[in-house]
Structures are given as structure tokens and as C-alpha cells.
Design a protein around this motif. Structure first.
Motif, PDB file in Angstrom:
ATOM      1  N   ALA A  14      -8.498  15.591  -8.120  1.00 10.30           N
ATOM      2  CA  ALA A  14      -7.114  15.270  -7.754  1.00 10.30           C
ATOM      3  C   ALA A  14      -6.570  16.266  -6.732  1.00 10.30           C
ATOM      4  CB  ALA A  14      -6.229  15.240  -8.996  1.00 10.30           C
ATOM      5  N   LEU A  15      -6.882  17.536  -6.918  1.00  6.51           N
ATOM      6  CA  LEU A  15      -6.451  18.569  -5.975  1.00  6.51           C
ATOM      7  C   LEU A  15      -7.068  18.342  -4.598  1.00  6.51           C
ATOM      8  CD1 LEU A  15      -4.788  21.189  -5.767  1.00  6.51           C
ATOM      9  CD2 LEU A  15      -6.880  22.435  -6.325  1.00  6.51           C
ATOM     10  N   GLY A  16      -8.343  18.008  -4.553  1.00  3.58           N
ATOM     11  CA  GLY A  16      -9.013  17.742  -3.287  1.00  3.58           C
ATOM     12  C   GLY A  16      -8.463  16.507  -2.592  1.00  3.58           C
ATOM     13  N   ALA A  17      -8.152  15.459  -3.360  1.00  4.87           N
ATOM     14  CA  ALA A  17      -7.585  14.241  -2.769  1.00  4.87           C
ATOM     15  C   ALA A  17      -6.212  14.515  -2.181  1.00  4.87           C
ATOM     16  CB  ALA A  17      -7.512  13.143  -3.830  1.00  4.87           C
ATOM     17  N   THR A  18      -5.408  15.314  -2.884  1.00  4.66           N
ATOM     18  CA  THR A  18      -4.076  15.666  -2.366  1.00  4.66           C
ATOM     19  C   THR A  18      -4.188  16.483  -1.087  1.00  4.66           C
ATOM     20  OG1 THR A  18      -3.219  15.676  -4.622  1.00  4.66           O
ATOM     21  CG2 THR A  18      -1.884  16.779  -2.951  1.00  4.66           C
ATOM     22  N   ALA A  19      -5.105  17.430  -1.058  1.00  5.40           N
ATOM     23  CA  ALA A  19      -5.299  18.255   0.141  1.00  5.40           C
ATOM     24  C   ALA A  19      -5.773  17.405   1.315  1.00  5.40           C
ATOM     25  CB  ALA A  19      -6.286  19.375  -0.152  1.00  5.40           C
ATOM     26  N   MET A  20      -6.660  16.472   1.087  1.00  2.00           N
ATOM     27  CA  MET A  20      -7.158  15.611   2.164  1.00  2.00           C
ATOM     28  C   MET A  20      -6.059  14.684   2.689  1.00  2.00           C
ATOM     29  SD  MET A  20     -10.123  16.636   2.785  1.00  2.00           S
ATOM     30  CE  MET A  20     -10.818  15.376   3.811  1.00  2.00           C
ATOM     31  N   THR A  21      -5.207  14.179   1.804  1.00  4.20           N
ATOM     32  CA  THR A  21      -4.088  13.325   2.227  1.00  4.20           C
ATOM     33  C   THR A  21      -3.107  14.126   3.088  1.00  4.20           C
ATOM     34  OG1 THR A  21      -4.303  12.039   0.204  1.00  4.20           O
ATOM     35  CG2 THR A  21      -2.238  11.826   1.411  1.00  4.20           C
ATOM     36  N   GLY A  22      -2.774  15.325   2.661  1.00  2.42           N
ATOM     37  CA  GLY A  22      -1.881  16.175   3.450  1.00  2.42           C
ATOM     38  C   GLY A  22      -2.474  16.541   4.791  1.00  2.42           C
ATOM     39  N   LEU A  23      -3.755  16.856   4.824  1.00  2.38           N
ATOM     40  CA  LEU A  23      -4.424  17.189   6.075  1.00  2.38           C
ATOM     41  C   LEU A  23      -4.461  15.982   7.017  1.00  2.38           C
ATOM     42  CD1 LEU A  23      -5.966  19.363   7.647  1.00  2.38           C
ATOM     43  CD2 LEU A  23      -8.052  18.527   6.572  1.00  2.38           C
ATOM     44  N   LEU A  26      -1.010  15.532   8.513  1.00  2.00           N
ATOM     45  CA  LEU A  26      -0.769  16.563   9.524  1.00  2.00           C
ATOM     46  C   LEU A  26      -1.486  16.234  10.833  1.00  2.00           C
ATOM     47  CD1 LEU A  26       0.448  19.376  10.143  1.00  2.00           C
ATOM     48  CD2 LEU A  26      -1.713  20.339   9.379  1.00  2.00           C
ATOM     49  N   ILE A  27      -2.716  15.807  10.756  1.00  2.00           N
ATOM     50  CA  ILE A  27      -3.478  15.451  11.958  1.00  2.00           C
ATOM     51  C   ILE A  27      -2.845  14.245  12.649  1.00  2.00           C
ATOM     52  CG2 ILE A  27      -5.693  14.530  12.750  1.00  2.00           C
ATOM     53  CD1 ILE A  27      -7.023  16.336  10.634  1.00  2.00           C
ATOM     54  N   ARG A  29       0.311  13.310  12.591  1.00  2.00           N
ATOM     55  CA  ARG A  29       1.566  13.736  13.210  1.00  2.00           C
ATOM     56  C   ARG A  29       1.303  14.507  14.500  1.00  2.00           C
ATOM     57  NH1 ARG A  29       4.272  17.343   9.508  1.00  2.00           N
ATOM     58  NH2 ARG A  29       4.297  15.543   8.132  1.00  2.00           N
ATOM     59  N   LYS A  30       0.304  15.356  14.499  1.00  2.00           N
ATOM     60  CA  LYS A  30      -0.039  16.119  15.707  1.00  2.00           C
ATOM     61  C   LYS A  30      -0.536  15.209  16.818  1.00  2.00           C
ATOM     62  CE  LYS A  30       0.824  20.317  14.423  1.00  2.00           C
ATOM     63  NZ  LYS A  30       1.815  21.135  15.046  1.00  2.00           N
ATOM     64  N   LEU A  31      -1.316  14.200  16.454  1.00  2.00           N
ATOM     65  CA  LEU A  31      -1.832  13.283  17.464  1.00  2.00           C
ATOM     66  C   LEU A  31      -0.732  12.412  18.050  1.00  2.00           C
ATOM     67  CD1 LEU A  31      -5.234  12.142  15.900  1.00  2.00           C
ATOM     68  CD2 LEU A  31      -4.855  13.702  17.813  1.00  2.00           C
ATOM     69  N   ARG A  32       0.272  12.057  17.250  1.00  2.00           N
ATOM     70  CA  ARG A  32       1.394  11.267  17.750  1.00  2.00           C
ATOM     71  C   ARG A  32       2.363  12.117  18.555  1.00  2.00           C
ATOM     72  NH1 ARG A  32       2.353   8.802  12.364  1.00  2.00           N
ATOM     73  NH2 ARG A  32       3.964  10.386  12.344  1.00  2.00           N
ATOM     74  N   GLY A  33       2.376  13.413  18.316  1.00  2.00           N
ATOM     75  CA  GLY A  33       3.262  14.318  19.053  1.00  2.00           C
ATOM     76  C   GLY A  33       4.690  14.298  18.556  1.00  2.00           C
ATOM     77  N   THR A  34       4.936  13.848  17.351  1.00  2.00           N
ATOM     78  CA  THR A  34       6.288  13.840  16.811  1.00  2.00           C
ATOM     79  C   THR A  34       6.483  15.038  15.908  1.00  2.00           C
ATOM     80  OG1 THR A  34       5.612  12.481  14.937  1.00  2.00           O
ATOM     81  CG2 THR A  34       6.442  11.329  16.888  1.00  2.00           C
ATOM     82  N   ARG A  35       7.739  15.353  15.670  1.00  2.00           N
ATOM     83  CA  ARG A  35       8.075  16.485  14.820  1.00  2.00           C
ATOM     84  C   ARG A  35       8.541  15.996  13.460  1.00  2.00           C
ATOM     85  NH1 ARG A  35       9.481  21.261  17.974  1.00  2.00           N
ATOM     86  NH2 ARG A  35       9.041  20.778  20.123  1.00  2.00           N
TER      87      ARG A  35
END
Length: 113
Positions: A14-23, A26-27, A29-35
Motif C-alpha cells: 500500500a505504501l509503494g502504491a501510494t508513492a507511485m501514484t504521487g510520483l 508529480l511527473i 504536472r511537470k510535463l503539463r507545465g502547470t502549477r
């Protein structure tokens, strides 16, 4: 003690799935260039080392033709300038007050009525 060891693989999964979803978010959002909505947009950078020309309307002053007198200068607001008419000179203080036509106001200084 066996209960904790038996639940450990499920907790780590569960911890790994949550970390992968957050990552992944984040990726994306960075690719879209929005804040993020919590982070305010950055203010545009203004280069104050270069003066910019602004147009000022000399209040209560008109040409012989009836049009208002406008001047363009790079001097900052608060500066007192001298404007020469045909036979006289008059002083005006430049302001940051915008007028309806897109120019800024230049108020007469020391004029008595």
C-alpha cells in the motif's frame, strides 16, 4: 508477533502504491507545465535598469487648436518638469495616475486661480 509480520507485505504494498501514484501525478504536472493551486503564480520580472517611456497629459493645458498637451518622457513619477509655452513656462509634476486615454496625469505645480 506473527500478526505484525503477516501484515507487513500488505502495508509495504500500500505504501509503494501510494508513492507511485504521487510520483506519477508529480511527473504529469511537470510535463503539463502547470502549477499547484496552492502555489501562487510568480510575478513577472521587471527590468528596472532600463527606463521606459510613458506618455503624460498636462492637466488644464491645451494647444491653440484646443487639443490637450501630451508629452512622452522616461522620467519617473514625482519628477517636476518645466514645459515652455509661447511666452511663458509652467511646472508640472508627473504622477502614476492613469487617465481614460491610457496616458498618465501631469499636474500643474504652483498654479493659482
Amino acid at each position: 508477533m506473527n500478526v505484525f509480520f503477516d501484515a507487513l507485505p500488505e502495508f509495504l504494498g500500500a505504501l509503494g502504491a501510494t508513492a507511485m501514484t504521487g510520483l506519477g501525478a508529480l511527473i504529469a504536472r511537470k510535463l503539463r507545465g502547470t502549477r499547484s493551486a496552492l502555489m501562487p503564480p510568480a510575478a513577472p520580472a521587471v527590468d528596472l535598469s532600463k527606463p521606459t517611456a510613458r506618455r503624460f497629459t498636462l492637466l488644464e493645458t491645451t494647444h491653440i487648436s484646443g487639443k490637450t498637451v501630451q508629452i512622452t518622457t522616461t522620467r519617473p513619477a514625482g519628477t517636476v518638469i518645466t514645459y515652455r509655452f509661447d511666452d511663458r513656462t509652467e511646472r508640472f509634476e508627473l504622477t502614476d495616475i492613469p487617465l481614460h486615454d491610457g496616458t498618465f496625469a501631469a499636474e500643474p505645480v504652483g498654479r493659482y486661480r
